[in-house]
Motif scaffolding. Structure first.
Motif, PDB file in Angstrom:
ATOM      1  N   LYS A  62       0.836  -1.195   0.000  1.00  0.00           N
ATOM      2  CA  LYS A  62       0.000   0.000   0.000  1.00  0.00           C
ATOM      3  C   LYS A  62       0.872   1.246   0.000  1.00  0.00           C
ATOM      4  CE  LYS A  62      -4.546  -1.141   1.720  1.00  0.00           C
ATOM      5  NZ  LYS A  62      -5.620  -0.737   2.630  1.00  0.00           N
ATOM      6  N   VAL A  63       0.494   2.208  -0.809  1.00  0.00           N
ATOM      7  CA  VAL A  63       1.210   3.480  -0.877  1.00  0.00           C
ATOM      8  C   VAL A  63       0.553   4.446   0.104  1.00  0.00           C
ATOM      9  CG1 VAL A  63       1.869   5.416  -2.353  1.00  0.00           C
ATOM     10  CG2 VAL A  63       1.761   3.108  -3.310  1.00  0.00           C
ATOM     11  N   VAL A  64       1.348   4.960   1.037  1.00  0.00           N
ATOM     12  CA  VAL A  64       0.840   5.928   2.009  1.00  0.00           C
ATOM     13  C   VAL A  64       0.964   7.329   1.430  1.00  0.00           C
ATOM     14  CG1 VAL A  64       1.159   6.942   4.302  1.00  0.00           C
ATOM     15  CG2 VAL A  64       1.436   4.476   3.976  1.00  0.00           C
ATOM     16  N   VAL A  65      -0.147   8.069   1.437  1.00  0.00           N
ATOM     17  CA  VAL A  65      -0.145   9.459   0.974  1.00  0.00           C
ATOM     18  C   VAL A  65      -0.738  10.317   2.087  1.00  0.00           C
ATOM     19  CG1 VAL A  65      -0.945  11.106  -0.754  1.00  0.00           C
ATOM     20  CG2 VAL A  65      -0.411   8.763  -1.441  1.00  0.00           C
ATOM     21  N   LYS A  66       0.050  11.268   2.579  1.00  0.00           N
ATOM     22  CA  LYS A  66      -0.407  12.170   3.633  1.00  0.00           C
ATOM     23  C   LYS A  66      -0.810  13.512   3.015  1.00  0.00           C
ATOM     24  CE  LYS A  66       2.478  10.235   7.306  1.00  0.00           C
ATOM     25  NZ  LYS A  66       3.534  10.538   8.312  1.00  0.00           N
ATOM     26  N   ILE A  67      -2.071  13.891   3.228  1.00  0.00           N
ATOM     27  CA  ILE A  67      -2.553  15.174   2.720  1.00  0.00           C
ATOM     28  C   ILE A  67      -2.984  16.042   3.884  1.00  0.00           C
ATOM     29  CG2 ILE A  67      -4.241  16.353   1.274  1.00  0.00           C
ATOM     30  CD1 ILE A  67      -4.334  14.034  -0.571  1.00  0.00           C
ATOM     31  N   GLY A  68      -2.359  17.218   4.001  1.00  0.00           N
ATOM     32  CA  GLY A  68      -2.762  18.187   5.012  1.00  0.00           C
ATOM     33  C   GLY A  68      -3.966  18.962   4.515  1.00  0.00           C
ATOM     34  N   ALA A  69      -4.942  19.166   5.386  1.00  0.00           N
ATOM     35  CA  ALA A  69      -6.189  19.782   4.937  1.00  0.00           C
ATOM     36  C   ALA A  69      -6.809  20.656   6.012  1.00  0.00           C
ATOM     37  CB  ALA A  69      -7.183  18.686   4.531  1.00  0.00           C
ATOM     38  N   ALA A  70      -7.614  21.623   5.564  1.00  0.00           N
ATOM     39  CA  ALA A  70      -8.484  22.355   6.481  1.00  0.00           C
ATOM     40  C   ALA A  70      -9.542  21.378   6.987  1.00  0.00           C
ATOM     41  CB  ALA A  70      -9.134  23.526   5.767  1.00  0.00           C
ATOM     42  N   ALA A  71     -10.030  21.620   8.202  1.00  0.00           N
ATOM     43  CA  ALA A  71     -10.954  20.665   8.822  1.00  0.00           C
ATOM     44  C   ALA A  71     -12.254  20.511   8.046  1.00  0.00           C
ATOM     45  CB  ALA A  71     -11.244  21.096  10.258  1.00  0.00           C
ATOM     46  N   VAL A  72     -12.831  21.638   7.613  1.00  0.00           N
ATOM     47  CA  VAL A  72     -14.121  21.631   6.915  1.00  0.00           C
ATOM     48  C   VAL A  72     -14.031  22.545   5.693  1.00  0.00           C
ATOM     49  CG1 VAL A  72     -16.591  22.099   7.141  1.00  0.00           C
ATOM     50  CG2 VAL A  72     -15.303  21.361   9.145  1.00  0.00           C
ATOM     51  N   PRO A  73     -14.471  22.097   4.532  1.00  0.00           N
ATOM     52  CA  PRO A  73     -14.980  20.764   4.206  1.00  0.00           C
ATOM     53  C   PRO A  73     -13.895  19.805   3.711  1.00  0.00           C
ATOM     54  CG  PRO A  73     -15.311  22.175   2.327  1.00  0.00           C
ATOM     55  CD  PRO A  73     -14.630  23.026   3.375  1.00  0.00           C
ATOM     56  N   HIS A  74     -12.669  20.325   3.591  1.00  0.00           N
ATOM     57  CA  HIS A  74     -11.587  19.607   2.919  1.00  0.00           C
ATOM     58  C   HIS A  74     -11.315  18.223   3.503  1.00  0.00           C
ATOM     59  CE1 HIS A  74     -11.235  23.946   2.564  1.00  0.00           C
ATOM     60  NE2 HIS A  74     -10.609  23.790   1.414  1.00  0.00           N
ATOM     61  N   ALA A  75     -11.091  18.166   4.821  1.00  0.00           N
ATOM     62  CA  ALA A  75     -10.791  16.885   5.455  1.00  0.00           C
ATOM     63  C   ALA A  75     -11.979  15.934   5.336  1.00  0.00           C
ATOM     64  CB  ALA A  75     -10.411  17.091   6.918  1.00  0.00           C
ATOM     65  N   GLU A  76     -13.184  16.474   5.429  1.00  0.00           N
ATOM     66  CA  GLU A  76     -14.380  15.633   5.320  1.00  0.00           C
ATOM     67  C   GLU A  76     -14.498  15.031   3.924  1.00  0.00           C
ATOM     68  OE1 GLU A  76     -17.104  18.047   8.618  1.00  0.00           O
ATOM     69  OE2 GLU A  76     -17.488  18.312   6.478  1.00  0.00           O
ATOM     70  N   ILE A  77     -14.188  15.807   2.909  1.00  0.00           N
ATOM     71  CA  ILE A  77     -14.236  15.300   1.535  1.00  0.00           C
ATOM     72  C   ILE A  77     -13.169  14.230   1.329  1.00  0.00           C
ATOM     73  CG2 ILE A  77     -13.927  15.918  -0.902  1.00  0.00           C
ATOM     74  CD1 ILE A  77     -15.097  18.709  -0.177  1.00  0.00           C
ATOM     75  N   LEU A  78     -11.973  14.468   1.842  1.00  0.00           N
ATOM     76  CA  LEU A  78     -10.894  13.482   1.722  1.00  0.00           C
ATOM     77  C   LEU A  78     -11.252  12.186   2.440  1.00  0.00           C
ATOM     78  CD1 LEU A  78      -7.758  15.755   2.216  1.00  0.00           C
ATOM     79  CD2 LEU A  78      -8.425  14.600   0.102  1.00  0.00           C
ATOM     80  N   ASN A  79     -11.800  12.303   3.636  1.00  0.00           N
ATOM     81  CA  ASN A  79     -12.171  11.096   4.385  1.00  0.00           C
ATOM     82  C   ASN A  79     -13.259  10.305   3.663  1.00  0.00           C
ATOM     83  OD1 ASN A  79     -10.442  11.051   6.685  1.00  0.00           O
ATOM     84  ND2 ASN A  79     -11.565  12.786   7.540  1.00  0.00           N
ATOM     85  N   HIS A  80     -14.093  11.006   2.901  1.00  0.00           N
ATOM     86  CA  HIS A  80     -15.147  10.332   2.138  1.00  0.00           C
ATOM     87  C   HIS A  80     -14.565   9.388   1.083  1.00  0.00           C
ATOM     88  CE1 HIS A  80     -18.942   9.683   0.039  1.00  0.00           C
ATOM     89  NE2 HIS A  80     -18.354  10.033  -1.087  1.00  0.00           N
ATOM     90  N   ILE A  81     -13.416   9.758   0.488  1.00  0.00           N
ATOM     91  CA  ILE A  81     -12.858   8.924  -0.586  1.00  0.00           C
ATOM     92  C   ILE A  81     -11.843   7.889  -0.081  1.00  0.00           C
ATOM     93  CG2 ILE A  81     -13.216  10.708  -2.332  1.00  0.00           C
ATOM     94  CD1 ILE A  81     -10.165  11.263  -2.214  1.00  0.00           C
ATOM     95  N   LYS A  82     -11.553   7.893   1.206  1.00  0.00           N
ATOM     96  CA  LYS A  82     -10.553   6.953   1.752  1.00  0.00           C
ATOM     97  C   LYS A  82     -10.865   5.479   1.452  1.00  0.00           C
ATOM     98  CE  LYS A  82      -8.448   7.272   5.669  1.00  0.00           C
ATOM     99  NZ  LYS A  82      -8.063   7.524   7.089  1.00  0.00           N
ATOM    100  N   PRO A  83     -12.103   5.019   1.688  1.00  0.00           N
ATOM    101  CA  PRO A  83     -12.389   3.592   1.433  1.00  0.00           C
ATOM    102  C   PRO A  83     -12.170   3.192  -0.028  1.00  0.00           C
ATOM    103  CG  PRO A  83     -14.111   4.582   2.786  1.00  0.00           C
ATOM    104  CD  PRO A  83     -13.261   5.705   2.289  1.00  0.00           C
ATOM    105  N   ALA A  84     -12.565   4.044  -0.954  1.00  0.00           N
ATOM    106  CA  ALA A  84     -12.393   3.734  -2.381  1.00  0.00           C
ATOM    107  C   ALA A  84     -10.912   3.682  -2.744  1.00  0.00           C
ATOM    108  CB  ALA A  84     -13.111   4.761  -3.238  1.00  0.00           C
ATOM    109  N   LEU A  85     -10.116   4.574  -2.171  1.00  0.00           N
ATOM    110  CA  LEU A  85      -8.675   4.583  -2.446  1.00  0.00           C
ATOM    111  C   LEU A  85      -7.986   3.368  -1.840  1.00  0.00           C
ATOM    112  CD1 LEU A  85      -7.924   8.370  -1.902  1.00  0.00           C
ATOM    113  CD2 LEU A  85      -7.752   7.132  -4.065  1.00  0.00           C
ATOM    114  N   ALA A  86      -8.465   2.931  -0.687  1.00  0.00           N
ATOM    115  CA  ALA A  86      -7.875   1.754  -0.035  1.00  0.00           C
ATOM    116  C   ALA A  86      -7.989   0.531  -0.936  1.00  0.00           C
ATOM    117  CB  ALA A  86      -8.558   1.498   1.302  1.00  0.00           C
ATOM    118  N   LYS A  87      -9.082   0.439  -1.684  1.00  0.00           N
ATOM    119  CA  LYS A  87      -9.265  -0.684  -2.608  1.00  0.00           C
ATOM    120  C   LYS A  87      -8.259  -0.644  -3.756  1.00  0.00           C
ATOM    121  CE  LYS A  87     -14.226  -1.150  -1.664  1.00  0.00           C
ATOM    122  NZ  LYS A  87     -15.597  -1.004  -2.219  1.00  0.00           N
ATOM    123  N   GLU A  88      -7.705   0.537  -4.012  1.00  0.00           N
ATOM    124  CA  GLU A  88      -6.701   0.689  -5.070  1.00  0.00           C
ATOM    125  C   GLU A  88      -5.274   0.650  -4.522  1.00  0.00           C
ATOM    126  OE1 GLU A  88      -7.418   4.041  -7.581  1.00  0.00           O
ATOM    127  OE2 GLU A  88      -9.552   3.609  -7.816  1.00  0.00           O
ATOM    128  N   GLY A  89      -5.152   0.307  -3.228  1.00  0.00           N
ATOM    129  CA  GLY A  89      -3.818   0.185  -2.633  1.00  0.00           C
ATOM    130  C   GLY A  89      -3.233   1.497  -2.149  1.00  0.00           C
TER     131      GLY A  89
END
Length: 274
Positions: free
Chosen positions: A36-63
């Motif tokens: 798995k490739v680890v990618v760290k993205i710094g984000a503002a709490a709202v809405p940026h981090a919330e949007i990123l957290n929304h796509i985490k499961p789909a990205l996990a399936k892609e490694g």
């Protein structure tokens, strides 16, 4: 006795062989996790981090193991990217990036745009812009690009007129050519704008700050249109925009799924920019 020793030896060998197979399996499992490739993205709490957290499961399936980092201050996100503490950040628009990059010497690139947070005019004292009195106090953000953005919004509403020839997204109240109501401008740190609202006649506030302050974005008396040039973007160190994992993240952020997520969760406060 000899026969018992032989049986014990055979059993010991079998256990050792089984144990060896088991260790090999565990090692393979660990190796597969390390793929798995680890990618760290710094984000503002709202809405940026919330949007990123929304796509985490789909990205996990892609490694891709997406790790969302929210720091105490958004001002820390560009230095963190420069110092390689994170792989990308997501909190700023291009005019802001250009202004700080020139000042700090950042060598960054935009990997993709995601959304617009239409900056809006809020007030606890009036119900429409027509109620603004002579000499009314208006709070605006004090960082260069957002200050221009606030003044440009007031110009679009015909409350002021800026000097001609401003082309670098930088302006202050000293660049106002016409101010019919003699509005008084109070320059405030952007994060403090919701807090000073009771002390002024109106305040122009970035939507992410409106959401963080639990304010209702629908209460803006007026706001930017969807054609705003201030789309929030994914920013990386120059050259990293071509990395496979960064492209995969941007593709997910620009998907129909994220567009629907943004519309259903944020309504008028956040507008997809793709």
């Amino acid at each position: 006795m000899k026969r018992k020793s032989i049986i014990f030896l055979v059993l010991a060998l079998a256990v050792g062989l089984f144990s060896g197979c088991s260790n090999g399996s565990d090692s393979k499992s660990a190796d597969s996790k390390s793929d798995k490739v680890v990618v760290k993205i710094g984000a503002a709490a709202v809405p940026h981090a919330e949007i990123l957290n929304h796509i985490k499961p789909a990205l996990a399936k892609e490694g891709i193991d997406l790790q969302v980092v929210v720091l105490d201050s958004e001002d820390e996100l560009n230095p963190a990217l420069q110092e390689k503490q994170i792989d990308a950040n997501y909190f700023q628009h291009v005019p802001y990036l250009e202004s700080v990059a020139k000042e700090k010497g950042y060598n960054f690139a935009v990997a993709g745009k995601v959304h617009v947070e239409p900056i809006g005019f809020y007030s606890d004292k009036i119900k429409s812009k027509d109620e603004l009195k002579e000499g009314a106090k208006i709070a605006i953000p004090n960082n260069p690009s957002n200050e221009y953005r606030a003044l440009a919004l007031l110009e679009a509403e015909k409350l002021i007129k800026l000097k001609s020839g401003i082309s670098n997204y930088n302006a202050t109240p000293s660049d106002i050519a016409d101010n019919p109501k003699n509005l008084e401008f109070v320059e405030v740190d952007a994060a403090q704008l919701p807090r000073v609202l009771p002390d002024v006649d109106g305040s122009i506030i970035n939507t992410n700050l409106v959401l963080e302050a639990k304010m209702d974005p629908n209460k803006a008396l007026f706001r930017e249109g969807s054609n705003s040039p201030y789309a929030n973007v994914i920013v990386v160190r120059k050259g990293d925009e071509n990395k496979k994992e960064i492209k995969a993240i941007v593709a997910k952020l620009n998907s129909e799924d994220v567009k629907n997520f943004i519309k259903s969760k944020y309504g008028v406060a956040v507008v997809p920019a793709f």
